[in-house]
Design an enzyme around this catalytic site. Structure first.
Site, PDB file in Angstrom:
ATOM      1  N   VAL A  68       4.683  -5.476  -4.584  1.00  0.00           N
ATOM      2  CA  VAL A  68       5.745  -5.428  -3.571  1.00  0.00           C
ATOM      3  C   VAL A  68       5.736  -6.776  -2.835  1.00  0.00           C
ATOM      4  O   VAL A  68       4.671  -7.267  -2.437  1.00  0.00           O
ATOM      5  CB  VAL A  68       5.518  -4.271  -2.575  1.00  0.00           C
ATOM      6  CG1 VAL A  68       6.591  -4.278  -1.490  1.00  0.00           C
ATOM      7  CG2 VAL A  68       5.521  -2.942  -3.314  1.00  0.00           C
TER       8      VAL A  68
ATOM      9  N   LEU B 187       3.124  -9.191  -0.642  1.00  0.00           N
ATOM     10  CA  LEU B 187       2.523  -8.616   0.566  1.00  0.00           C
ATOM     11  C   LEU B 187       1.013  -8.550   0.403  1.00  0.00           C
ATOM     12  O   LEU B 187       0.505  -8.227  -0.671  1.00  0.00           O
ATOM     13  CB  LEU B 187       3.079  -7.212   0.814  1.00  0.00           C
ATOM     14  CG  LEU B 187       4.555  -7.127   1.187  1.00  0.00           C
ATOM     15  CD1 LEU B 187       4.950  -5.690   1.478  1.00  0.00           C
ATOM     16  CD2 LEU B 187       4.857  -7.991   2.405  1.00  0.00           C
TER      17      LEU B 187
ATOM     18  N   GLY C 181      -2.612  -1.459  -7.280  1.00  0.00           N
ATOM     19  CA  GLY C 181      -1.502  -2.402  -7.386  1.00  0.00           C
ATOM     20  C   GLY C 181      -1.756  -3.484  -8.421  1.00  0.00           C
ATOM     21  O   GLY C 181      -2.888  -3.950  -8.588  1.00  0.00           O
TER      22      GLY C 181
ATOM     23  N   ARG D 279      -4.057 -10.049   4.067  1.00  0.00           N
ATOM     24  CA  ARG D 279      -4.480 -11.389   4.514  1.00  0.00           C
ATOM     25  C   ARG D 279      -3.313 -12.200   5.080  1.00  0.00           C
ATOM     26  O   ARG D 279      -3.547 -13.167   5.801  1.00  0.00           O
ATOM     27  CB  ARG D 279      -5.158 -12.147   3.375  1.00  0.00           C
ATOM     28  CG  ARG D 279      -6.534 -11.602   3.051  1.00  0.00           C
ATOM     29  CD  ARG D 279      -7.272 -12.508   2.085  1.00  0.00           C
ATOM     30  NE  ARG D 279      -8.669 -12.117   1.957  1.00  0.00           N
ATOM     31  CZ  ARG D 279      -9.110 -11.205   1.107  1.00  0.00           C
ATOM     32  NH1 ARG D 279      -8.266 -10.586   0.321  1.00  0.00           N
ATOM     33  NH2 ARG D 279     -10.393 -10.897   1.053  1.00  0.00           N
TER      34      ARG D 279
ATOM     35  N   HIS E 109       0.841  -1.205   0.000  1.00  0.00           N
ATOM     36  CA  HIS E 109       0.000   0.000   0.000  1.00  0.00           C
ATOM     37  C   HIS E 109       0.876   1.255   0.000  1.00  0.00           C
ATOM     38  O   HIS E 109       0.601   2.222  -0.704  1.00  0.00           O
ATOM     39  CB  HIS E 109      -0.887   0.049   1.256  1.00  0.00           C
ATOM     40  CG  HIS E 109      -1.867  -1.085   1.386  1.00  0.00           C
ATOM     41  ND1 HIS E 109      -1.757  -2.049   2.360  1.00  0.00           N
ATOM     42  CD2 HIS E 109      -2.984  -1.393   0.687  1.00  0.00           C
ATOM     43  CE1 HIS E 109      -2.759  -2.902   2.251  1.00  0.00           C
ATOM     44  NE2 HIS E 109      -3.522  -2.539   1.241  1.00  0.00           N
TER      45      HIS E 109
HETATM   46  P1  AMP Z   1      -6.508  -3.655  -0.527  1.00  0.00           P
HETATM   47  O1  AMP Z   1      -6.337  -2.923   0.743  1.00  0.00           O
HETATM   48  O2  AMP Z   1      -6.130  -5.092  -0.473  1.00  0.00           O
HETATM   49  O3  AMP Z   1      -7.851  -3.403  -1.181  1.00  0.00           O
HETATM   50  O4  AMP Z   1      -5.438  -3.022  -1.527  1.00  0.00           O
HETATM   51  C1  AMP Z   1      -5.428  -1.653  -1.811  1.00  0.00           C
HETATM   52  C2  AMP Z   1      -4.508  -1.419  -2.982  1.00  0.00           C
HETATM   53  O5  AMP Z   1      -3.187  -1.833  -2.645  1.00  0.00           O
HETATM   54  C3  AMP Z   1      -4.923  -2.203  -4.221  1.00  0.00           C
HETATM   55  O6  AMP Z   1      -4.773  -1.379  -5.371  1.00  0.00           O
HETATM   56  C4  AMP Z   1      -3.960  -3.346  -4.226  1.00  0.00           C
HETATM   57  O7  AMP Z   1      -3.709  -3.876  -5.518  1.00  0.00           O
HETATM   58  C5  AMP Z   1      -2.715  -2.685  -3.670  1.00  0.00           C
HETATM   59  N1  AMP Z   1      -1.810  -3.703  -3.135  1.00  0.00           N
HETATM   60  C6  AMP Z   1      -2.109  -4.663  -2.215  1.00  0.00           C
HETATM   61  N2  AMP Z   1      -1.049  -5.456  -2.009  1.00  0.00           N
HETATM   62  C7  AMP Z   1      -0.046  -4.985  -2.791  1.00  0.00           C
HETATM   63  C8  AMP Z   1       1.303  -5.381  -3.039  1.00  0.00           C
HETATM   64  N3  AMP Z   1       1.844  -6.428  -2.430  1.00  0.00           N
HETATM   65  N4  AMP Z   1       2.029  -4.661  -3.927  1.00  0.00           N
HETATM   66  C9  AMP Z   1       1.478  -3.602  -4.567  1.00  0.00           C
HETATM   67  N5  AMP Z   1       0.223  -3.170  -4.385  1.00  0.00           N
HETATM   68  C10 AMP Z   1      -0.537  -3.857  -3.524  1.00  0.00           C
END
Ligand code: AMP
Length: 282
Positions: free
Chosen positions: A176, A184, A147, A187, A37
């Site tokens: 990442v 990452l 992401g 979960r 994030h």
């Molecule tokens: P989430 O909180 O899971 O809805 O993710 C929020 C944003 O962070 C989304 O655009 C995801 O794709 C991005 N994201 C989550 N994990 C990663 C990661 N490991 N690397 C890059 N972006 C990520």
């Protein structure tokens, strides 16, 4: 940094800032923030005067109530992390603030949401489209950051923006990973130490599989990758698809696309993890 919980307060702050600054960058998240994030946030801070991060666990995108209930939440920890990197505004709304009335909109993404995550999590992308379009309407960003970890989601968001003719740029950012290779994910917090070690095998096999594309036809390749991952006790592959990265449709020959991506969903115990890899053809 200030945390806002209502649309009205958020709007007051944005108009105040907009009188002296330009460029609003937006990073929508569900919280339990990690370096993935933060990479999105840092890019937004680089490219915009104002960066807004939302933290909202969106109920309409969960097709599994247990998954929603158990989703990790810690707004205080998230706010501290965002403050440290220099975020101006955090938007942490309640469900009623986002959905004052039930959102009954049905989005049509053609074939994009019929495969992979869309196929295995019915209604998931409709919920994503509901919340993201609502957040875009509230925040009105110039740029929004997503992401590539959620590869299919990124394609859906791009399609949504085109469909709704929204005047904003979608910026995709690379996955990442931990030093071990594990992508990452919020979960990951729910994995035991043992499961976390096992989960490393997902990215390890995907990386190793780059060496197999010369030797194997796609169907055999899919089987080989799945079997290798399934050899680890706590892992169970839900799907592994080789798709054209432009339209997310399965390909049957390596030569069918110039942008070949392998997308995978794996259960580690009861935790569902996703990852993907781009294959450069020989
Ligand atoms: P989430 O909180 O899971 O809805 O993710 C929020 C944003 O962070 C989304 O655009 C995801 O794709 C991005 N994201 C989550 N994990 C990663 C990661 N490991 N690397 C890059 N972006 C990520």
């Amino acid at each position: 940094m200030v945390v806002f919980h209502t649309v009205t307060d958020l709007h007051k702050q944005i108009s105040l800032l907009k009188s002296t600054k330009s460029g609003v960058g937006f990073v929508p998240t569900m919280g339990a923030l990690h370096k993935g994030h933060i990479s999105l946030v840092k890019e937004s801070l680089k490219e915009n005067d104002i960066t807004i991060v939302s933290v909202f666990v969106n109920p309409t995108q969960f097709n599994d109530q247990k998954d929603f209930d158990k989703y990790p939440r810690d707004i205080n920890k998230d706010a501290l992390l965002l403050d440290e990197v220099g975020v101006n505004i955090v938007f942490a709304p309640t469900v009623d603030e986002i959905y004052p009335t039930p959102d009954t909109r049905q989005f049509d993404f053609g074939q994009l949401d019929k495969v992979m995550e869309g196929e295995h999590r019915p209604g998931h992308f409709n919920g994503v489209a509901q919340v993201v379009s609502r957040l875009f309407e509230i925040v009105k960003p110039d740029r929004a950051y997503f992401g590539e970890k959620d590869f299919q989601q990124l394609a859906i968001i791009r399609s949504l923006v085109k469909k709704l003719e929204l005047p904003l740029q979608i910026v995709g950012m690379p996955i990442v990973r931990e030093a071990s290779g594990l992508a990452l994910s919020s979960r990951n917090e729910r994995l035991t130490e043992e499961q976390k070690k096992d989960a490393v095998e997902i990215s390890a096999v995907l990386t190793e599989s780059k060496n197999w594309i010369k030797e194997f036809k796609i169907q055999d390749f899919i089987q080989k990758v799945s079997e290798k991952i399934n050899q680890t006790n706590s892992l169970h592959v839900e799907y592994f698809d080789i798709v054209d990265g432009n339209n997310l449709q399965s390909i049957s020959e390596w030569s069918d696309s110039d942008y070949v991506v392998g997308c995978i969903a794996v259960f580690c115990g009861e935790i569902r993890l996703i990852d993907n890899i781009t294959y450069l053809k020989p």
